[in-house]
Design a protein around this motif. Sequence first.
Motif, PDB file in Angstrom:
ATOM      1  N   ALA A   1       0.833  -1.206   0.000  1.00 58.34           N
ATOM      2  CA  ALA A   1       0.000   0.000   0.000  1.00 58.34           C
ATOM      3  C   ALA A   1       0.867   1.254   0.000  1.00 58.34           C
ATOM      4  N   GLN A   2       1.929   1.260   0.791  1.00 58.77           N
ATOM      5  CA  GLN A   2       2.821   2.414   0.799  1.00 58.77           C
ATOM      6  C   GLN A   2       3.555   2.545  -0.531  1.00 58.77           C
ATOM      7  N   GLY A   3       3.880   1.424  -1.156  1.00 57.95           N
ATOM      8  CA  GLY A   3       4.491   1.486  -2.483  1.00 57.95           C
ATOM      9  C   GLY A   3       3.578   2.150  -3.487  1.00 57.95           C
ATOM     10  N   ALA A   4       2.302   1.756  -3.481  1.00 54.06           N
ATOM     11  CA  ALA A   4       1.324   2.363  -4.389  1.00 54.06           C
ATOM     12  C   ALA A   4       1.145   3.843  -4.074  1.00 54.06           C
ATOM     13  N   GLU A   5       1.153   4.190  -2.782  1.00 57.69           N
ATOM     14  CA  GLU A   5       1.021   5.599  -2.400  1.00 57.69           C
ATOM     15  C   GLU A   5       2.211   6.417  -2.887  1.00 57.69           C
ATOM     16  N   SER A   6       3.413   5.839  -2.838  1.00 55.72           N
ATOM     17  CA  SER A   6       4.596   6.558  -3.316  1.00 55.72           C
ATOM     18  C   SER A   6       4.498   6.825  -4.816  1.00 55.72           C
ATOM     19  N   VAL A   7       3.964   5.872  -5.564  1.00 57.87           N
ATOM     20  CA  VAL A   7       3.783   6.066  -7.006  1.00 57.87           C
ATOM     21  C   VAL A   7       2.825   7.219  -7.255  1.00 57.87           C
ATOM     22  N   ARG A   8       1.713   7.231  -6.522  1.00 60.93           N
ATOM     23  CA  ARG A   8       0.728   8.311  -6.701  1.00 60.93           C
ATOM     24  C   ARG A   8       1.342   9.673  -6.377  1.00 60.93           C
ATOM     25  N   LEU A   9       2.029   9.763  -5.246  1.00 60.47           N
ATOM     26  CA  LEU A   9       2.608  11.044  -4.831  1.00 60.47           C
ATOM     27  C   LEU A   9       3.629  11.545  -5.843  1.00 60.47           C
ATOM     28  N   LEU A  10       4.485  10.657  -6.311  1.00 64.27           N
ATOM     29  CA  LEU A  10       5.551  11.066  -7.227  1.00 64.27           C
ATOM     30  C   LEU A  10       4.995  11.454  -8.595  1.00 64.27           C
ATOM     31  N   CYS A  11       4.026  10.707  -9.081  1.00 65.57           N
ATOM     32  CA  CYS A  11       3.436  11.040 -10.382  1.00 65.57           C
ATOM     33  C   CYS A  11       2.682  12.366 -10.312  1.00 65.57           C
ATOM     34  N   GLU A  12       1.972  12.607  -9.222  1.00 65.29           N
ATOM     35  CA  GLU A  12       1.272  13.888  -9.067  1.00 65.29           C
ATOM     36  C   GLU A  12       2.267  15.043  -9.009  1.00 65.29           C
ATOM     37  N   TYR A  13       3.363  14.833  -8.306  1.00 66.00           N
ATOM     38  CA  TYR A  13       4.390  15.879  -8.235  1.00 66.00           C
ATOM     39  C   TYR A  13       4.989  16.137  -9.618  1.00 66.00           C
ATOM     40  N   ALA A  14       5.319  15.074 -10.351  1.00 67.58           N
ATOM     41  CA  ALA A  14       5.902  15.234 -11.684  1.00 67.58           C
ATOM     42  C   ALA A  14       4.931  15.930 -12.629  1.00 67.58           C
ATOM     43  N   ALA A  15       3.660  15.563 -12.543  1.00 69.27           N
ATOM     44  CA  ALA A  15       2.657  16.198 -13.403  1.00 69.27           C
ATOM     45  C   ALA A  15       2.571  17.694 -13.109  1.00 69.27           C
ATOM     46  N   GLY A  16       2.623  18.044 -11.839  1.00 73.49           N
ATOM     47  CA  GLY A  16       2.552  19.450 -11.463  1.00 73.49           C
ATOM     48  C   GLY A  16       3.767  20.249 -11.899  1.00 73.49           C
ATOM     49  N   GLN A  17       4.914  19.574 -11.988  1.00 75.87           N
ATOM     50  CA  GLN A  17       6.160  20.248 -12.352  1.00 75.87           C
ATOM     51  C   GLN A  17       6.480  20.137 -13.843  1.00 75.87           C
ATOM     52  N   GLY A  18       5.672  19.371 -14.579  1.00 78.77           N
ATOM     53  CA  GLY A  18       5.947  19.171 -16.006  1.00 78.77           C
ATOM     54  C   GLY A  18       7.180  18.330 -16.268  1.00 78.77           C
ATOM     55  N   LEU A  19       7.438  17.337 -15.414  1.00 81.49           N
ATOM     56  CA  LEU A  19       8.655  16.553 -15.487  1.00 81.49           C
ATOM     57  C   LEU A  19       8.389  15.128 -15.958  1.00 81.49           C
ATOM     58  N   MET A  20       9.441  14.465 -16.406  1.00 81.53           N
ATOM     59  CA  MET A  20       9.387  13.049 -16.722  1.00 81.53           C
ATOM     60  C   MET A  20       9.543  12.234 -15.438  1.00 81.53           C
ATOM     61  N   VAL A  21       9.131  10.961 -15.516  1.00 80.39           N
ATOM     62  CA  VAL A  21       9.197  10.031 -14.395  1.00 80.39           C
ATOM     63  C   VAL A  21       9.943   8.782 -14.833  1.00 80.39           C
ATOM     64  N   ASP A  22      10.827   8.282 -13.976  1.00 72.27           N
ATOM     65  CA  ASP A  22      11.506   7.004 -14.232  1.00 72.27           C
ATOM     66  C   ASP A  22      11.665   6.294 -12.894  1.00 72.27           C
ATOM     67  N   MET A  23      10.850   5.251 -12.685  1.00 71.95           N
ATOM     68  CA  MET A  23      10.852   4.545 -11.399  1.00 71.95           C
ATOM     69  C   MET A  23      11.479   3.174 -11.506  1.00 71.95           C
ATOM     70  N   HIS A  24      12.348   2.859 -10.530  1.00 70.05           N
ATOM     71  CA  HIS A  24      12.703   1.466 -10.290  1.00 70.05           C
ATOM     72  C   HIS A  24      11.410   0.792  -9.865  1.00 70.05           C
ATOM     73  N   CYS A  25      10.973  -0.193 -10.611  1.00 72.88           N
ATOM     74  CA  CYS A  25       9.643  -0.736 -10.381  1.00 72.88           C
ATOM     75  C   CYS A  25       9.696  -2.262 -10.346  1.00 72.88           C
ATOM     76  N   ASP A  26       9.306  -2.835  -9.222  1.00 71.73           N
ATOM     77  CA  ASP A  26       9.177  -4.297  -9.123  1.00 71.73           C
ATOM     78  C   ASP A  26      10.481  -5.007  -9.426  1.00 71.73           C
ATOM     79  N   GLU A  27      11.591  -4.498  -8.901  1.00 73.98           N
ATOM     80  CA  GLU A  27      12.876  -5.188  -9.043  1.00 73.98           C
ATOM     81  C   GLU A  27      12.912  -6.309  -8.007  1.00 73.98           C
ATOM     82  N   SER A  28      12.136  -7.338  -8.297  1.00 74.80           N
ATOM     83  CA  SER A  28      11.868  -8.393  -7.330  1.00 74.80           C
ATOM     84  C   SER A  28      11.497  -9.658  -8.085  1.00 74.80           C
ATOM     85  N   ASP A  29      11.665 -10.814  -7.418  1.00 74.16           N
ATOM     86  CA  ASP A  29      11.180 -12.084  -7.966  1.00 74.16           C
ATOM     87  C   ASP A  29       9.745 -12.368  -7.517  1.00 74.16           C
ATOM     88  N   ASP A  30       9.183 -11.498  -6.716  1.00 78.75           N
ATOM     89  CA  ASP A  30       7.840 -11.690  -6.178  1.00 78.75           C
ATOM     90  C   ASP A  30       6.805 -11.384  -7.256  1.00 78.75           C
TER      91      ASP A  30
END
Length: 427
Positions: free
Chosen positions: A186-215
């Motif tokens: 849940a906190q992971g999903a919240e971090s995605v939301r917060l960062l994307c909203e911030y990037a959208a507000g700033q007009g920036l690109m986003v590049d996330m390390h995402c699911d670097e896991s075997d899970d």
Amino acid sequence: MDLVIRNATLADGRRNIDIAIDGDTIAAVGLALQVQAGRAIDVGGDLVSTPFVDAHFHMDATLSYGLPRVNASGTLLEGIALWGELKPQLAQDALVERALQYCDWAAARGLLAIRTHVDVCDERLLAVEALLDVKRRVAPYIDLQLVAFPQDGLLRSPGAFDNLKRAIGMGVDVVGGIPHFERTMAQGAESVRLLCEYAAGQGLMVDMHCDESDDPLSRHIETLAAETLRLGLQGRVTGSHLTSMHSMDNYYVSKLLPLIAESGVAAIANPLINITLQGRHDTYPKRRGMTRVPELLAAGVPVAFGHDCVMDPWYGLGSGDMLEVAHMGLHVAQMTGQAAMLQCFEAVTATPARILGLQGYGIAPGCKADLVWLDAGSPVEAIRLRAARRLVLRRGRVISEAPPARAALRLPGRPEMVDFRLNRAQE
């Protein structure tokens, strides 16, 4: 014209092509150009390519192998722990010098654009200051794009979001994240939301390390794609690693791939590191660990390959050679068909150039005169040989030269020299 390159083979298969350069720009491309130039270079049918582009790297850690100690297990988690030990000991001058040395290697390899993540979880933002300095210094020969990366987790690390915002204010280009490293899904999903909203507000690109896991239940790429659609960020967002997709159920992936494609989110696999760090909890059979590159490409998702690490706490090898990266990606993804091998070459050239939004990249009139002459007759042969970079041009100026790869033989009745290439008529 200042320079004309004659008799080149291009990555798209065109042969006997001349490239005329005026100042820092390509002025003309075609067969037997009738132009005069201050210098003419006949490449004899060899491959002339656009520069290599690394879409995912960690320059703040590069060439720090053995500091403060060697990663004895070679695992991702020990690497993260080592970086935590090293951060308080970092000296800005040493960090800058290591990064500049790596950029020397990159220039010699024809690697002229790099997107590097920089850790912002250190309150001092020492690495941010260092890489902003490096970015200014190497600008004449390398396009360096910085990602503000909350390595210890946006919500997990106190002050990380404020530090990220400070880094962006200092001149860092892209918003990063690492949702799978938060304490809960849940906190992971919240971090995605917060960062994307911030990037959208700033007009920036986003590049996330995402699911670097075997899970296989690490599904933050789903959230990243959904937030991209919700916020209208199509074409500005990248998911890096995506290794959990390798272990996901095929039915779920059949739903996920169209969502990623619709969102316009690009994918970056890091073959050398994914194959090294993933699957460590497996006995046998061992999972390969790299994301589903052929399936992503078939769905219309842009896929680039990154080097990720060179001689740092996570990986004790590497030399800045993107052809080595493509070579590993080709094998791990079993992309050995002719069209697929060309896609692997594009994954370290044209595709990451689009993901980074590089302007003037290409071999066409009006493009920047950034070119690499390779000791190979085709993209596939360049990957096979990890071909020598005979010449590297940046804005029409030669910045690196290297001899062809040749070996002298002392064998009775055999040729005196071998170059490891097929008969040129067969290329």
